[in-house]
Enzyme design. Structure first.
Site, PDB file in Angstrom:
ATOM      1  N   LYS A 209     -14.078   0.862  14.751  1.00 14.98           N
ATOM      2  CA  LYS A 209     -12.793   0.139  14.890  1.00 14.98           C
ATOM      3  C   LYS A 209     -12.289   0.181  16.330  1.00 14.98           C
ATOM      4  O   LYS A 209     -11.750  -0.799  16.835  1.00 14.98           O
ATOM      5  CB  LYS A 209     -11.732   0.781  13.979  1.00 14.98           C
ATOM      6  CG  LYS A 209     -11.619   0.088  12.643  1.00 14.98           C
ATOM      7  CD  LYS A 209     -10.585   0.707  11.741  1.00 14.98           C
ATOM      8  CE  LYS A 209     -10.932   0.324  10.313  1.00 14.98           C
ATOM      9  NZ  LYS A 209     -10.256   1.102   9.310  1.00 14.98           N
TER      10      LYS A 209
ATOM     11  N   ASP B  53      -4.918  -9.908  12.739  1.00 20.34           N
ATOM     12  CA  ASP B  53      -5.140  -8.523  13.175  1.00 20.34           C
ATOM     13  C   ASP B  53      -4.190  -8.283  14.353  1.00 20.34           C
ATOM     14  O   ASP B  53      -4.472  -8.681  15.489  1.00 20.34           O
ATOM     15  CB  ASP B  53      -6.607  -8.330  13.588  1.00 20.34           C
ATOM     16  CG  ASP B  53      -6.910  -6.871  13.879  1.00 20.34           C
ATOM     17  OD1 ASP B  53      -5.995  -6.145  14.343  1.00 20.34           O
ATOM     18  OD2 ASP B  53      -8.050  -6.442  13.636  1.00 20.34           O
ATOM     19  N   ILE B  54      -3.072  -7.645  14.043  1.00 22.67           N
ATOM     20  CA  ILE B  54      -2.014  -7.485  15.061  1.00 22.67           C
ATOM     21  C   ILE B  54      -2.515  -6.637  16.226  1.00 22.67           C
ATOM     22  O   ILE B  54      -2.336  -6.971  17.398  1.00 22.67           O
ATOM     23  CB  ILE B  54      -0.752  -6.835  14.447  1.00 22.67           C
ATOM     24  CG1 ILE B  54      -0.307  -7.613  13.209  1.00 22.67           C
ATOM     25  CG2 ILE B  54       0.373  -6.767  15.461  1.00 22.67           C
ATOM     26  CD1 ILE B  54       0.775  -6.910  12.396  1.00 22.67           C
TER      27      ILE B  54
ATOM     28  N   PHE C 116      -4.604   3.328  14.665  1.00 22.64           N
ATOM     29  CA  PHE C 116      -4.888   4.341  13.651  1.00 22.64           C
ATOM     30  C   PHE C 116      -6.003   3.793  12.768  1.00 22.64           C
ATOM     31  O   PHE C 116      -6.021   2.589  12.472  1.00 22.64           O
ATOM     32  CB  PHE C 116      -3.659   4.600  12.771  1.00 22.64           C
ATOM     33  CG  PHE C 116      -2.804   5.735  13.260  1.00 22.64           C
ATOM     34  CD1 PHE C 116      -1.970   5.569  14.342  1.00 22.64           C
ATOM     35  CD2 PHE C 116      -2.827   6.965  12.617  1.00 22.64           C
ATOM     36  CE1 PHE C 116      -1.174   6.612  14.795  1.00 22.64           C
ATOM     37  CE2 PHE C 116      -2.032   8.013  13.051  1.00 22.64           C
ATOM     38  CZ  PHE C 116      -1.207   7.839  14.144  1.00 22.64           C
TER      39      PHE C 116
ATOM     40  N   ASN D  57       0.844  -1.203   0.000  1.00 25.23           N
ATOM     41  CA  ASN D  57       0.000   0.000   0.000  1.00 25.23           C
ATOM     42  C   ASN D  57       0.871   1.242   0.000  1.00 25.23           C
ATOM     43  O   ASN D  57       2.096   1.148  -0.054  1.00 25.23           O
ATOM     44  CB  ASN D  57      -0.955  -0.029   1.202  1.00 25.23           C
ATOM     45  CG  ASN D  57      -0.183  -0.094   2.503  1.00 25.23           C
ATOM     46  OD1 ASN D  57       0.570   0.814   2.834  1.00 25.23           O
ATOM     47  ND2 ASN D  57      -0.347  -1.186   3.242  1.00 25.23           N
TER      48      ASN D  57
ATOM     49  N   ASP E 117      -4.352  -6.313   4.997  1.00 20.45           N
ATOM     50  CA  ASP E 117      -5.373  -7.177   5.594  1.00 20.45           C
ATOM     51  C   ASP E 117      -5.325  -8.586   5.021  1.00 20.45           C
ATOM     52  O   ASP E 117      -5.755  -9.541   5.662  1.00 20.45           O
ATOM     53  CB  ASP E 117      -6.763  -6.565   5.368  1.00 20.45           C
ATOM     54  CG  ASP E 117      -6.989  -5.399   6.306  1.00 20.45           C
ATOM     55  OD1 ASP E 117      -6.655  -5.541   7.497  1.00 20.45           O
ATOM     56  OD2 ASP E 117      -7.468  -4.349   5.848  1.00 20.45           O
TER      57      ASP E 117
ATOM     58  N   LYS F 120     -11.608  -3.349  18.040  1.00 16.14           N
ATOM     59  CA  LYS F 120     -10.230  -3.758  18.340  1.00 16.14           C
ATOM     60  C   LYS F 120      -9.907  -3.610  19.829  1.00 16.14           C
ATOM     61  O   LYS F 120      -8.928  -4.149  20.313  1.00 16.14           O
ATOM     62  CB  LYS F 120      -9.246  -2.971  17.487  1.00 16.14           C
ATOM     63  CG  LYS F 120      -9.556  -3.126  15.984  1.00 16.14           C
ATOM     64  CD  LYS F 120      -8.350  -2.981  15.120  1.00 16.14           C
ATOM     65  CE  LYS F 120      -8.735  -3.075  13.651  1.00 16.14           C
ATOM     66  NZ  LYS F 120      -7.692  -3.677  12.828  1.00 16.14           N
TER      67      LYS F 120
HETATM   68  O1  PMT Z   1       2.915   6.086   6.551  1.00 17.45           O
HETATM   69  P1  PMT Z   1       2.396   7.436   6.063  1.00 17.45           P
HETATM   70  O2  PMT Z   1       2.589   7.630   4.583  1.00 17.45           O
HETATM   71  O3  PMT Z   1       2.922   8.575   6.885  1.00 17.45           O
HETATM   72  O4  PMT Z   1       0.826   7.432   6.261  1.00 17.45           O
HETATM   73  C1  PMT Z   1       0.288   7.378   7.545  1.00 17.45           C
HETATM   74  C2  PMT Z   1      -0.898   6.410   7.614  1.00 17.45           C
HETATM   75  C3  PMT Z   1      -2.025   6.918   6.766  1.00 17.45           C
HETATM   76  C4  PMT Z   1      -0.467   5.014   7.149  1.00 17.45           C
HETATM   77  C5  PMT Z   1      -1.304   6.330   9.130  1.00 17.45           C
HETATM   78  O5  PMT Z   1      -1.668   7.605   9.564  1.00 17.45           O
HETATM   79  C6  PMT Z   1      -2.452   5.358   9.350  1.00 17.45           C
HETATM   80  O6  PMT Z   1      -3.608   5.677   9.208  1.00 17.45           O
HETATM   81  N1  PMT Z   1      -2.113   4.083   9.719  1.00 17.45           N
HETATM   82  C7  PMT Z   1      -3.053   2.985   9.850  1.00 17.45           C
HETATM   83  C8  PMT Z   1      -3.322   2.390   8.506  1.00 17.45           C
HETATM   84  C9  PMT Z   1      -4.273   1.191   8.587  1.00 17.45           C
HETATM   85  O7  PMT Z   1      -3.880   0.095   8.311  1.00 17.45           O
HETATM   86  O8  PMT Z   1      -5.464   1.469   9.018  1.00 17.45           O
HETATM   87  P2  PMT Z   1      -6.679   0.404   9.172  1.00 17.45           P
HETATM   88  O9  PMT Z   1      -7.860   1.251   9.425  1.00 17.45           O
HETATM   89  O10 PMT Z   1      -6.704  -0.507   7.999  1.00 17.45           O
HETATM   90  O11 PMT Z   1      -6.289  -0.439  10.451  1.00 17.45           O
HETATM   91  C10 PMT Z   1      -6.706  -0.079  11.757  1.00 17.45           C
HETATM   92  C11 PMT Z   1      -5.619  -0.389  12.746  1.00 17.45           C
HETATM   93  O12 PMT Z   1      -5.411  -1.816  12.812  1.00 17.45           O
HETATM   94  C12 PMT Z   1      -4.276   0.218  12.449  1.00 17.45           C
HETATM   95  O13 PMT Z   1      -3.701   0.664  13.656  1.00 17.45           O
HETATM   96  C13 PMT Z   1      -3.470  -0.927  11.853  1.00 17.45           C
HETATM   97  O14 PMT Z   1      -2.082  -0.784  12.134  1.00 17.45           O
HETATM   98  C14 PMT Z   1      -4.059  -2.132  12.572  1.00 17.45           C
HETATM   99  N2  PMT Z   1      -4.062  -3.382  11.793  1.00 17.45           N
HETATM  100  C15 PMT Z   1      -4.704  -3.453  10.609  1.00 17.45           C
HETATM  101  C16 PMT Z   1      -4.745  -4.653   9.910  1.00 17.45           C
HETATM  102  C17 PMT Z   1      -4.090  -5.767  10.462  1.00 17.45           C
HETATM  103  N3  PMT Z   1      -4.098  -6.939   9.837  1.00 17.45           N
HETATM  104  N4  PMT Z   1      -3.465  -5.674  11.642  1.00 17.45           N
HETATM  105  C18 PMT Z   1      -3.431  -4.500  12.310  1.00 17.45           C
HETATM  106  O15 PMT Z   1      -2.861  -4.418  13.392  1.00 17.45           O
END
Ligand code: PMT
Length: 396
Positions: A333, A302-303, A319, A205, A274, A337
């Site tokens: 979320k 999902d870490i 985030f 991504n 994901d 989570k």
């Molecule tokens: O890296 P940059 O270019 O500076 O951009 C910053 C950013 C946009 C990446 C950052 O600000 C951000 O939003 N990070 C989270 C991106 C994300 O994966 O979001 P999500 O909504 O898909 O996931 C929610 C949370 O679950 C996140 O904290 C993610 O780290 C976590 N996650 C998601 C999927 C997974 N399989 N395991 C996880 O732990």
């Protein structure tokens, strides 16, 4: 009362260092001045000594000065070092580790945060050598304040003026105040994960890692021990940060779980894939073999959710990268989570979110109405605001 080491280098703006010493003393800080011999051509040692209430040091090999306080003692003494004005020559020396005068030697030996406020002629400032030196220093975590643009003492107009003294004071106090992370071990994840499809192709991504790296850097600056688990990014490791490089979501999970026992705060800024392909092809998938290609994807762990469930009292921040109904989805979320705070950002924008240097976020706490907007700013500033909020939650 905090201990501030003020370095003054040679340039017409050196006289403004007097105002800085006064401002620091009025705010209750203890100040020791190290002025280069060239600085003392512009401002007298007696003035700086009178204002700071301390003898001014200038020579590296002065028996008198060393017997009072050695340069290493002075480096250890400082809680923050600030060089204002910082000349092009000083920036070059410190960027390249040249300990050839007292001030550069102290700055190299000091472990305290270093702030520099450049001031010079516009052409010297714009010179690629000066720009490269500033870039290098910035990447090492040196805080660069200014310069301002305007009329210069040399008669030119442009960048190169020392910033307002208030700004230098603000930067110093920002460095001093946040030592409140000294007892914390902060685990930050940053960047994308990369899931191999075959030996040459990947699913990934647009995350650059900038947001996560800014958080790691800010936490380290505030005195935390920082472990940064980073996906593949082209960023330098922030000063004082322990970095673990990973590629896939599974590797990120492994690294995060290993560091978890040490962590008191976890911030998941990484954009974790994901899904990954169910079976990675051992050889490059050939184009001529098929008209269309279907990849079977399986869910990655999902870490974040897993870290929340692990035993131990730590604060976990997630985030939420959203492209629609941002606050609603982020709130959902947060609940699913189970983390303590969720930082929502809109990744459909071109001026915030992925890759760019700026972001605008909303910090969601447990209460339904608990939403703290953080206006658009550099990722560094946004990181500071997020850490302020985490501190408040920890202290509540
Ligand atoms: O890296 P940059 O270019 O500076 O951009 C910053 C950013 C946009 C990446 C950052 O600000 C951000 O939003 N990070 C989270 C991106 C994300 O994966 O979001 P999500 O909504 O898909 O996931 C929610 C949370 O679950 C996140 O904290 C993610 O780290 C976590 N996650 C998601 C999927 C997974 N399989 N395991 C996880 O732990």
């Amino acid at each position: 009362m905090s201990r501030v080491l003020l370095g003054v280098t040679g340039g017409i703006a050196a006289y403004k260092a007097c105002e800085l010493v006064r401002g620091l003393r009025m705010r209750g800080h203890e100040v020791r001045v190290v002025a280069t011999p060239n600085a003392l051509r512009f401002v007298s040692s007696l003035t700086l000594q009178t204002l700071s209430g301390q003898a001014v040091r200038s020579e590296l090999f002065s028996l008198n000065e060393e017997s009072e306080i050695s340069h290493i003692e002075l480096a250890d003494w400082a809680e923050v070092s600030v060089v204002a004005p910082a000349s092009a020559g000083f920036l070059a020396r410190i960027a390249h580790g040249m300990a050839d005068d007292l001030l550069a030697t102290i700055c190299l030996a000091a472990r305290a945060p270093l702030i520099v406020a450049p001031a010079m002629n516009v052409n010297m400032y714009r010179h690629p050598a000066t720009q490269a030196n500033l870039d290098l220093l910035g990447k090492r975590g040196v805080v660069i304040v200014g310069p301002d643009t305007g009329e210069l003492a040399c008669g030119w107009e442009g960048e190169g003026r020392l910033v307002e003294i208030e700004k230098v004071l603000g930067a110093i106090e920002q460095q001093l105040a946040p030592g409140t992370y000294r007892d914390e071990v902060v685990l930050v994840t940053a960047g994308p994960t990369v899931e191999a499809v075959d030996p040459v192709r990947v699913l990934t991504n647009r995350s650059s890692g900038k947001m996560g790296f800014a958080l790691a850097e800010a936490a380290a600056r505030r005195g935390a021990e920082v472990i940064l688990v980073a996906g593949p990014v082209a960023l330098a490791t922030p000063y004082g940060v322990e970095r673990i490089d990973v590629e896939s979501a599974e590797q990120m999970r492994e690294a995060a779980l290993q560091a978890l026992d040490r962590a008191t705060i976890v911030i998941m800024a990484a954009a974790v894939a994901d899904y990954r392909v169910a079976t990675r092809a051992s050889q490059k998938i050939k184009r001529h073999q098929r008209e269309a290609l279907t990849l079977e994807l399986v869910r990655n762990p999902d870490i974040l959710a897993e870290l929340v469930e692990r035993e131990g009292r730590r604060l976990v921040v997630g985030f939420a990268a959203e492209t629609e109904r941002m606050l609603e989805n982020a709130r959902d979320k947060l609940a699913r989570k189970g983390c303590d705070l969720m930082i929502a950002n809109d990744v459909s924008r071109s001026d915030a979110g992925f890759d760019v240097d700026r972001n605008e976020v909303w910090i969601l706490g447990p209460g339904h109405e608990d939403v703290e907007p953080v206006p658009a700013a550099s990722k560094r500033e946004v990181a500071e605001r997020i850490l302020d909020r985490i501190r408040r939650v920890r202290d509540a």
